[in-house]
Design an enzyme around this catalytic site. Structure first.
Site, PDB file in Angstrom:
ATOM      1  N   HIS A  80       4.507 -12.469  25.827  1.00 19.25           N
ATOM      2  CA  HIS A  80       3.501 -13.378  25.266  1.00 19.25           C
ATOM      3  C   HIS A  80       2.299 -13.526  26.193  1.00 19.25           C
ATOM      4  O   HIS A  80       1.177 -13.729  25.732  1.00 19.25           O
ATOM      5  CB  HIS A  80       4.110 -14.747  24.950  1.00 19.25           C
ATOM      6  CG  HIS A  80       5.173 -15.195  25.885  1.00 19.25           C
ATOM      7  ND1 HIS A  80       6.504 -15.185  25.564  1.00 19.25           N
ATOM      8  CD2 HIS A  80       5.107 -15.642  27.145  1.00 19.25           C
ATOM      9  CE1 HIS A  80       7.213 -15.648  26.582  1.00 19.25           C
ATOM     10  NE2 HIS A  80       6.395 -15.922  27.553  1.00 19.25           N
TER      11      HIS A  80
ATOM     12  N   ARG B 289      -1.089 -11.891  14.781  1.00 21.15           N
ATOM     13  CA  ARG B 289       0.234 -12.219  15.330  1.00 21.15           C
ATOM     14  C   ARG B 289       0.459 -13.728  15.233  1.00 21.15           C
ATOM     15  O   ARG B 289      -0.192 -14.493  15.939  1.00 21.15           O
ATOM     16  CB  ARG B 289       0.340 -11.783  16.789  1.00 21.15           C
ATOM     17  CG  ARG B 289      -0.009 -10.326  17.042  1.00 21.15           C
ATOM     18  CD  ARG B 289       0.084 -10.031  18.539  1.00 21.15           C
ATOM     19  NE  ARG B 289      -0.293  -8.666  18.853  1.00 21.15           N
ATOM     20  CZ  ARG B 289      -1.516  -8.285  19.192  1.00 21.15           C
ATOM     21  NH1 ARG B 289      -2.494  -9.182  19.241  1.00 21.15           N
ATOM     22  NH2 ARG B 289      -1.778  -7.029  19.466  1.00 21.15           N
TER      23      ARG B 289
ATOM     24  N   GLU C  20       8.092   0.389  11.993  1.00 23.01           N
ATOM     25  CA  GLU C  20       8.239   0.508  13.447  1.00 23.01           C
ATOM     26  C   GLU C  20       9.514   1.235  13.844  1.00 23.01           C
ATOM     27  O   GLU C  20       9.742   1.468  15.031  1.00 23.01           O
ATOM     28  CB  GLU C  20       8.241  -0.891  14.079  1.00 23.01           C
ATOM     29  CG  GLU C  20       6.976  -1.677  13.810  1.00 23.01           C
ATOM     30  CD  GLU C  20       7.092  -3.113  14.268  1.00 23.01           C
ATOM     31  OE1 GLU C  20       6.704  -3.390  15.413  1.00 23.01           O
ATOM     32  OE2 GLU C  20       7.578  -3.954  13.483  1.00 23.01           O
TER      33      GLU C  20
ATOM     34  N   ASN D 215       3.393   1.162  18.618  1.00 24.92           N
ATOM     35  CA  ASN D 215       4.011   0.898  19.916  1.00 24.92           C
ATOM     36  C   ASN D 215       5.526   1.028  19.858  1.00 24.92           C
ATOM     37  O   ASN D 215       6.148   1.714  20.671  1.00 24.92           O
ATOM     38  CB  ASN D 215       3.625  -0.498  20.421  1.00 24.92           C
ATOM     39  CG  ASN D 215       2.140  -0.638  20.654  1.00 24.92           C
ATOM     40  OD1 ASN D 215       1.428   0.354  20.780  1.00 24.92           O
ATOM     41  ND2 ASN D 215       1.656  -1.864  20.698  1.00 24.92           N
ATOM     42  N   ASP D 216       6.141   0.333  18.894  1.00 28.68           N
ATOM     43  CA  ASP D 216       7.598   0.393  18.768  1.00 28.68           C
ATOM     44  C   ASP D 216       8.051   1.724  18.185  1.00 28.68           C
ATOM     45  O   ASP D 216       9.053   2.295  18.628  1.00 28.68           O
ATOM     46  CB  ASP D 216       8.116  -0.756  17.897  1.00 28.68           C
ATOM     47  CG  ASP D 216       8.521  -1.965  18.735  1.00 28.68           C
ATOM     48  OD1 ASP D 216       8.871  -1.767  19.910  1.00 28.68           O
ATOM     49  OD2 ASP D 216       8.487  -3.092  18.216  1.00 28.68           O
TER      50      ASP D 216
ATOM     51  N   CYS E  38      -1.408   0.717  13.371  1.00 27.45           N
ATOM     52  CA  CYS E  38      -1.719  -0.427  14.220  1.00 27.45           C
ATOM     53  C   CYS E  38      -1.036  -0.256  15.566  1.00 27.45           C
ATOM     54  O   CYS E  38       0.145   0.091  15.629  1.00 27.45           O
ATOM     55  CB  CYS E  38      -1.227  -1.708  13.538  1.00 27.45           C
ATOM     56  SG  CYS E  38      -1.409  -3.187  14.540  1.00 27.45           S
TER      57      CYS E  38
END
Length: 765
Positions: A381, A488, A623, A646-647, A694
């Site tokens: 975070h 987010r 993802e 990313n994932d 994304c």
């Protein structure tokens, strides 16, 4: 107490007279060391005098001090008993010989037959072959090993526990003396601590570059009086400080919500440590040896930090972190050096910390030029907040909090994950040149803000931005983004001490839509778990959190939270279009269940007479590789799909993006990964499902151009990346790029990067 205690014994046993060093002798030695510190002697003379004092007091023929010359090399800096010509000549790598082993492990080595001990290294220039027994203890401060203190004797004997303990106390004082610069001088060949340039290589969490001056989130307590003359007075100070600490912890417990079990557990652990008789007894024993109260607390804290680095069990590590934090609180009480130390934040602050929560980071706001953390993760975070505020962030910067002082000149290279502390002028000039070039490029990109992202062969792409805070929304206009491809929503949960109310979320989401001024905003439902843990939610210990209970899995297991968030989104829309996206969907039935929750809430709001969204879109983040192979019905149901790069990349390559050993090992432009992207594009084209990409790679111009060549027409990225991506897209012909990719694939190449760069070079040329 966890396994952080030494054998407790009884107070009488700990205060028993030693074979060679009695209680009064220990205090006498420490006073003489203090007098040496206060003398006008040069650095080498002080070192020599100290070895003489320790050898005399311990009744040994040899006392030697080894200090780190650099991160990996120990140097014999002073000795009583070994050959004098070996001083500043004998060097050992960390882990080499018995001295190197002490430095590496942070633990004492005590042997009656040194030449036969594992790892012994014979150094003929020292003449130490005459000495059989060996006792070496680390000179360490707050877990950082500064050197090794050694005593040796001809007599083959094992030093007693009390002698080991006494030498550790002396080593603690030497560490404080080194910190205060007592051994600095040309004659000693040692430079002052915190004066020389340091380069630290960490990991990139938010790109960008910044120059400024250090602002420590937790300023270090400086112990200026390591030795005390009156143990009884120091014990009284300790008792008073401990009582203040206990009262403070009790007050904190009373202020915590009774339902906040997680925070109560932490504070209960604090109270357990604050009332620990064994912890207190060890500090009291150190004081009786001659240390001041704060030096005794710091000695135990250093030992705990050294143990922390070697504890694999996550529960014990967490408890040792609690003890470390409690020690800091006690030190601030004893020294009066609280958070408010009187120091003024510089005009160009670079925040330096071990770690930091999102709420604390938001308190600093946009005043920060950059952030450097010893810990952290790319998906934490804190990293999300840093990205939202467009502040360069470097994580995993080892030892930065012990190396840096408030006000130090610092350069943060967020593009390479490198930090320059107290840099030399040549480094500063090169860095400023780099920043100037980046600023010039941004000016060029600003001129494209209102221009469309159209390639040379006429393909129109949509460039959206990622967001997570209201502070992001002004970037919609300034960056030229056409909308928000990912908002987010977890940040509003992470920065609070308790679960936000539905009414609070309604107001937040309404302000987001108002700020978007009609542009599309895609709200991603709560993505928690893995490295994003709510402070008021019990953390589940998992062997691999990234593959565990997170995102939509949490939402479906706790449907009340998901329903509350969906209700807030519907009411915030208040008749306007609404786009909702579920994270980390691994199979179709998860999407079906989450979609049904939204549709049921729509019907509930209809029954209540509330305005419904003018248009409702329900999508999913792709993802996991499994979702790419989902039944056709999934692609028909989804109103849109966003590839979470990313994932998806870390799972596709089985390479943890938090692991520096592997995360850069695999290229996004690998043929295999681009083939997966191509397959997803085709499946979406077959069902007419809108698709976007994304993630970090969407904001890298070369990668973005390749995704466009594979058929993706919408990219979502951080606002600062939109200009560079648009600039390159407007220069490239996607047909040429796709032909180069296909040719590389046909030639059996693993990555298309080389072929693509040749095409782009011609396009730019």
């Amino acid at each position: 107490m966890p396994a952080t205690d030494r054998d407790e014994g009884t107070p009488g046993e700990h205060r028993a007279a030693m074979d060679h060093v009695g209680e009064s002798d220990s205090r006498k030695l420490l006073r003489r060391l203090r007098d040496t510190l206060a003398s006008a002697e040069a650095g080498q003379a002080r070192l020599d005098r100290i070895t003489e004092l320790i050898a005399e007091s311990m009744g040994t023929e040899v006392c030697s001090i080894y200090l780190f010359r650099d991160r990996d090399t120990l140097e014999l800096c002073a000795t009583q008993g070994l050959e004098r010509q070996a001083v500043h000549k004998t060097r050992l790598r960390i882990g080499e010989g018995l001295v190197g082993r002490v430095a590496k492990t942070g633990k004492p080595i005590n042997t009656e037959d040194a030449p036969s001990a594992p790892g012994f290294r014979y150094m003929p220039e020292t003449g130490e072959e005459r000495y059989s027994s060996f006792l070496g203890v680390p000179i360490q401060r707050l877990g950082e090993t500064l050197g090794v203190l050694v005593v040796q004797s001809r007599e083959a004997r094992r030093y007693s526990d009390d002698e080991v303990y006494a030498l550790e106390v002396v080593a603690m004082v030497l560490a404080e003396m080194a910190e205060l610069g007592a051994f600095v001088g040309d004659d000693a060949g040692l430079s002052a601590p915190h004066k020389h340039p340091v380069m630290i290589r960490g990991s990139v969490a938010q790109e960008g570059n910044a120059e400024g001056h250090v602002w420590l989130h937790e300023p270090r307590v400086v112990v200026t009086n390591p030795v005390a003359d009156d143990p009884e007075a120091e014990l009284a100070r300790l008792n008073e400080a401990l009582e203040t600490l206990r009262v403070t912890v009790d007050q904190m417990l009373e202020a915590v919500d009774a339902t906040d079990k997680e925070q109560r557990e932490v504070l209960e652990a604090y109270r357990l440590f604050a009332n620990s008789r064994s912890w207190r007894r060890r500090i009291e024993d150190d004081i009786r040896r001659g240390l001041s109260a704060e030096a005794a607390v710091e000695k135990e804290q250093s030992a705990a930090r050294a143990r922390l680095a070697q504890v694999p069990d996550p529960y014990l590590r967490e408890r040792l972190h609690d003890l470390d934090d409690l020690s800091n609180r006690l030190l601030r009480i004893l020294t009066g050096q609280g958070r408010e130390t009187g120091a003024q934040m510089p005009a160009d602050p670079i925040l330096v910390a071990r770690n930091i929560g999102p709420g604390e980071l938001l308190d600093y706001g946009r005043s920060l030029r950059g952030i450097v953390l010893e810990q952290g993760s790319v998906g934490s975070h804190a990293a999300i907040v840093a990205r939202a505020l467009a502040i360069p962030l470097v994580i995993h910067a080892e030892n930065i909090t012990t190396e840096a002082l408030n006000g130090d000149h610092i350069l943060v290279d967020g593009d390479e994950g490198v930090v320059h502390l107290r840099p030399e002028e040549a480094v500063v000039q090169a860095f400023r040149d780099k920043m100037a070039m980046a600023a010039e490029a941004q000016k060029r990109y600003a001129g494209l803000r209102d221009q469309p992202a159209v390639t040379r062969d006429g393909v129109r792409l949509r460039l959206d931005m990622n967001a997570g805070l209201m502070a992001d929304l002004p970037s919609l206009k300034s960056s030229g983004a056409e909308g928000v491809g990912l908002f987010r929503t977890e940040l509003q949960f992470l920065v609070r001490a308790k679960m936000p109310r539905r009414s609070e979320l309604v107001q937040i989401y309404r302000r987001v839509l108002d700020a978007a001024d009609g542009r599309r905003v895609v709200f991603r439902t709560l993505d928690i778990g893995s490295d994003k843990v709510l402070p008021y939610m019990r953390q589940v210990e998992e062997p691999n959190p990234a593959l565990g209970w997170r995102a939509i899995r949490v939402g479906l297991d706790k449907p009340g939270v998901m329903r509350m968030q969906v209700q807030a989104l519907i009411r915030a829309a208040w008749g306007r279009p609404l786009s909702v996206m579920f994270p980390f969907v691994a199979q179709m039935d998860e999407f079906v269940a989450a979609r049904d929750i939204v549709l049921r809430e729509i019907e509930r709001e209809r029954a209540l007479g509330h305005p419904l969204p003018e248009k409702l879109e329900i999508g999913a983040m792709l993802e996991t590789p499994s979702l790419a192979f989902a039944p056709r019905h999934f692609f028909e149901m989804a109103d849109f799909i966003s590839i979470g790069g990313n994932d998806l990349k870390q799972f596709f390559f089985a390479a943890d993006r938090e692991n520096e050993l592997v995360r850069r090992r695999y290229d996004t432009l690998n043929i295999s990964f681009l083939s997966l992207v191509e397959m997803i594009v085709k499946r979406c084209e077959e069902t007419g499902t809108p698709l976007s990409f994304c993630g970090e790679d969407a904001g890298r111009p070369v990668e973005a151009a390749c995704f466009a060549a594979m058929g993706i027409r919408t990219l979502s990225m951080r606002p600062a990346s939109i200009g560079p991506v648009k600039h390159l897209l407007r220069q490239v012909d996607l047909r040429e790029l796709r032909a180069a990719i296909d040719a590389a694939r046909a030639n059996g190449e693993q990555s298309v990067r080389r072929a693509v760069m040749e095409v782009l070079a011609r396009a730019r040329g």
